[in-house]
Design a protein around this motif. Structure first.
Motif, PDB file in Angstrom:
ATOM      1  N   ARG A 104       1.095  -1.163  -0.359  1.00 24.55           N
ATOM      2  CA  ARG A 104       0.143  -0.318  -0.028  1.00 24.55           C
ATOM      3  C   ARG A 104       0.698   1.533   0.186  1.00 24.55           C
ATOM      4  O   ARG A 104       0.372   2.440  -0.798  1.00 24.55           O
ATOM      5  CB  ARG A 104      -0.806   0.129   1.439  1.00 24.55           C
ATOM      6  N   ARG A 105       1.816   1.535   0.809  1.00 27.51           N
ATOM      7  CA  ARG A 105       3.187   2.355   1.061  1.00 27.51           C
ATOM      8  C   ARG A 105       3.932   2.743  -1.237  1.00 27.51           C
ATOM      9  O   ARG A 105       3.342   4.004  -0.863  1.00 27.51           O
ATOM     10  CB  ARG A 105       4.346   1.966   2.101  1.00 27.51           C
ATOM     11  N   GLU A 106       4.319   1.383  -1.399  1.00 28.71           N
ATOM     12  CA  GLU A 106       4.563   2.258  -2.656  1.00 28.71           C
ATOM     13  C   GLU A 106       4.352   2.230  -3.241  1.00 28.71           C
ATOM     14  O   GLU A 106       4.481   2.488  -4.144  1.00 28.71           O
ATOM     15  CB  GLU A 106       5.009  -0.034  -2.895  1.00 28.71           C
ATOM     16  N   HIS A 107       2.689   1.667  -3.419  1.00 25.35           N
ATOM     17  CA  HIS A 107       1.590   1.724  -4.549  1.00 25.35           C
ATOM     18  C   HIS A 107       0.912   2.910  -3.949  1.00 25.35           C
ATOM     19  O   HIS A 107      -0.082   3.442  -5.209  1.00 25.35           O
ATOM     20  CB  HIS A 107       1.200   0.395  -4.917  1.00 25.35           C
ATOM     21  N   ARG A 108       1.286   3.853  -3.606  1.00 26.86           N
ATOM     22  CA  ARG A 108       0.695   4.768  -2.804  1.00 26.86           C
ATOM     23  C   ARG A 108      -0.224   5.759  -3.733  1.00 26.86           C
ATOM     24  O   ARG A 108      -1.602   6.295  -3.752  1.00 26.86           O
ATOM     25  CB  ARG A 108       0.805   5.341  -1.171  1.00 26.86           C
ATOM     26  N   ARG A 109       0.581   6.386  -4.752  1.00 25.86           N
ATOM     27  CA  ARG A 109      -0.058   7.154  -5.372  1.00 25.86           C
ATOM     28  C   ARG A 109      -0.755   6.134  -6.889  1.00 25.86           C
ATOM     29  O   ARG A 109      -1.619   7.263  -8.411  1.00 25.86           O
ATOM     30  CB  ARG A 109       1.357   7.562  -6.205  1.00 25.86           C
ATOM     31  N   SER A 110      -0.951   5.017  -6.435  1.00 23.35           N
ATOM     32  CA  SER A 110      -1.494   4.415  -7.962  1.00 23.35           C
ATOM     33  C   SER A 110      -2.673   3.278  -7.664  1.00 23.35           C
ATOM     34  O   SER A 110      -3.458   3.668  -7.835  1.00 23.35           O
ATOM     35  CB  SER A 110      -0.799   3.724  -9.313  1.00 23.35           C
ATOM     36  N   THR A 111      -2.408   2.844  -6.612  1.00 22.64           N
ATOM     37  CA  THR A 111      -3.262   1.363  -6.343  1.00 22.64           C
ATOM     38  C   THR A 111      -3.642   1.419  -4.874  1.00 22.64           C
ATOM     39  O   THR A 111      -2.984   2.171  -3.796  1.00 22.64           O
ATOM     40  CB  THR A 111      -2.718   0.208  -6.589  1.00 22.64           C
ATOM     41  N   ARG A 112      -4.786   1.428  -4.496  1.00 23.02           N
ATOM     42  CA  ARG A 112      -5.484   1.754  -3.357  1.00 23.02           C
ATOM     43  C   ARG A 112      -5.777  -0.018  -2.644  1.00 23.02           C
ATOM     44  O   ARG A 112      -6.089  -0.378  -4.006  1.00 23.02           O
ATOM     45  CB  ARG A 112      -7.254   2.567  -3.146  1.00 23.02           C
ATOM     46  N   ILE A 113      -5.109  -0.553  -1.309  1.00 23.34           N
ATOM     47  CA  ILE A 113      -5.030  -1.978  -0.731  1.00 23.34           C
ATOM     48  C   ILE A 113      -5.771  -1.773   0.273  1.00 23.34           C
ATOM     49  O   ILE A 113      -5.346  -0.479   1.082  1.00 23.34           O
ATOM     50  CB  ILE A 113      -3.439  -2.181  -1.347  1.00 23.34           C
ATOM     51  N   VAL A 114      -7.164  -2.116   0.060  1.00 19.60           N
ATOM     52  CA  VAL A 114      -7.636  -2.178   1.173  1.00 19.60           C
ATOM     53  C   VAL A 114      -7.283  -3.679   1.372  1.00 19.60           C
ATOM     54  O   VAL A 114      -7.831  -4.962   1.238  1.00 19.60           O
ATOM     55  CB  VAL A 114      -9.153  -2.424   0.771  1.00 19.60           C
ATOM     56  N   ASP A 115      -6.823  -3.989   3.216  1.00 15.65           N
ATOM     57  CA  ASP A 115      -7.111  -5.483   4.006  1.00 15.65           C
ATOM     58  C   ASP A 115      -8.468  -5.083   4.748  1.00 15.65           C
ATOM     59  O   ASP A 115      -8.775  -4.931   5.716  1.00 15.65           O
ATOM     60  CB  ASP A 115      -5.731  -4.790   4.541  1.00 15.65           C
ATOM     61  N   VAL A 116      -8.816  -6.594   4.475  1.00 13.56           N
ATOM     62  CA  VAL A 116      -9.934  -6.982   4.791  1.00 13.56           C
ATOM     63  C   VAL A 116      -9.691  -8.103   5.625  1.00 13.56           C
ATOM     64  O   VAL A 116      -9.634  -9.055   5.741  1.00 13.56           O
ATOM     65  CB  VAL A 116     -11.481  -7.745   4.088  1.00 13.56           C
ATOM     66  N   ARG A 117      -9.665  -7.134   6.760  1.00 11.88           N
ATOM     67  CA  ARG A 117      -9.657  -8.604   8.153  1.00 11.88           C
ATOM     68  C   ARG A 117     -10.891  -8.994   9.048  1.00 11.88           C
ATOM     69  O   ARG A 117     -10.753  -7.937  10.305  1.00 11.88           O
ATOM     70  CB  ARG A 117      -8.605  -8.617   9.190  1.00 11.88           C
ATOM     71  N   PRO A 118     -11.933  -9.472   8.496  1.00 11.37           N
ATOM     72  CA  PRO A 118     -13.741  -9.898   9.039  1.00 11.37           C
ATOM     73  C   PRO A 118     -12.944 -10.974  10.612  1.00 11.37           C
ATOM     74  O   PRO A 118     -11.885 -11.862  10.274  1.00 11.37           O
ATOM     75  CB  PRO A 118     -13.941 -10.617   8.652  1.00 11.37           C
TER      76      PRO A 118
END
Ligand SMILES: NC(=O)c1ccc[n+]([C@@H]2O[C@H](COP(=O)([O-])OP(=O)(O)OC[C@H]3O[C@@H](n4cnc5c(N)ncnc54)[C@H](OP(=O)(O)O)[C@@H]3O)[C@@H](O)[C@H]2O)c1
Length: 230
Positions: free
Chosen positions: A161-175
């Motif tokens: 997420r940090r490395e791609h913060r300008r291009s892609t949103r990464i969502v971590d789903v932790r149910p």
């Protein structure tokens, strides 16, 4: 992100959450491509959602990368990736069979990260949504290696997420524990006593909200507020 007209690849669409998320995206107007391990169950959901299908065992990381490329070609691009594959194993840490431990990490960690790694170059301006688990925050007795595999996945997603913060949103789903059949598909052991399950539909709704919310990076369990998108 408006969900109408997005192009989405759902990896693990034959599962409870993967299938629920794929159906919800379809209802919202998305064009879909779907993967699963079982050809017959995959064909059924592909037909239901009018989606191209790709048989994929995520342990085969090279095949996963090729599948992502084929799905991107079929969809004419990619806006949303959902990775909903996963498998648990239960029992005391000291008793774990090394073969089972390897499989746990191969599916839950390396399989999921392999798919995201392959998809990231195609997701400029898009979103990757990955199912890890509450165990990444709260490792639990009787699930040492499953917890560790999900924690490793979650750590990897944080860095990506940090490395791609300008291009892609990464969502971590932790149910937390859900009312799906996941525990009955365990590679080994019997589950410890688990809390009352949350309806999987709550997670499906939260994932759809997270995809639509341009700032969201996680779906997580909060003791006070329950399932939160933030
Ligand atoms: N249910 C819960 O309580 C819970 C809680 C927190 C997080 N999660 C996570 O949510 C995700 C979805 O779980 P679920 O509850 O929807 O369970 P599920 O219905 O059992 O779905 C799991 C999916 O993973 C697929 N899968 C397993 N190993 C695979 C492999 N090697 N290659 C490709 N696909 C593979 C299964 O394929 P088949 O259909 O072929 O078996 C199935 O489609 C998992 O990552 C799980 O760890 C679940």
């Amino acid at each position: 992100m408006e969900l109408t007209d997005v192009r989405a690849l759902v990896v693990g669409a034959t599962g409870a959450l993967g299938g629920g998320i794929a159906r919800a995206l379809h209802e919202a107007g998305a064009s879909l491509a779907v993967t699963g391990r079982d050809a017959d169950r995959l064909a059924a959901i592909g037909e239901e959602l009018d989606a191209p299908t790709f048989v994929l065992d995520v342990v085969d990381v090279e095949r996963a990368a090729a599948t992502v490329r084929q799905a991107v070609d079929a969809l004419g691009g990619l806006d949303v990736l959902v990775v909903a594959t996963g498998v648990p194993a239960f029992g005391p840490a000291v008793d774990a069979d090394p073969v089972v431990v390897e499989e746990l990490f191969a599916v839950n960690t390396l399989g999921a990260t392999g798919v995201v790694r392959a998809a990231l170059p195609h997701l400029d301006g898009g979103v990757a949504v990955v199912l890890s688990a509450i165990l990444a925050d709260a490792p639990t007795a009787g699930m040492a290696d499953y917890s560790a595999a999900k924690a490793a996945l979650s750590a990897w997603l944080t860095v990506a997420r940090r490395e791609h913060r300008r291009s892609t949103r990464i969502v971590d789903v932790r149910p937390p524990h859900l009312d799906t059949d996941l525990a009955s598909h365990a590679l080994a052991g019997e589950p410890p006593r688990l809390p009352e399950p949350l309806p999987a539909t709550d997670v499906v709704d939260a994932v759809l909200r997270a995809i639509g919310d341009d700032k969201a990076t996680e779906v997580a369990w909060d003791r006070r507020d329950g399932l939160v998108v933030r």
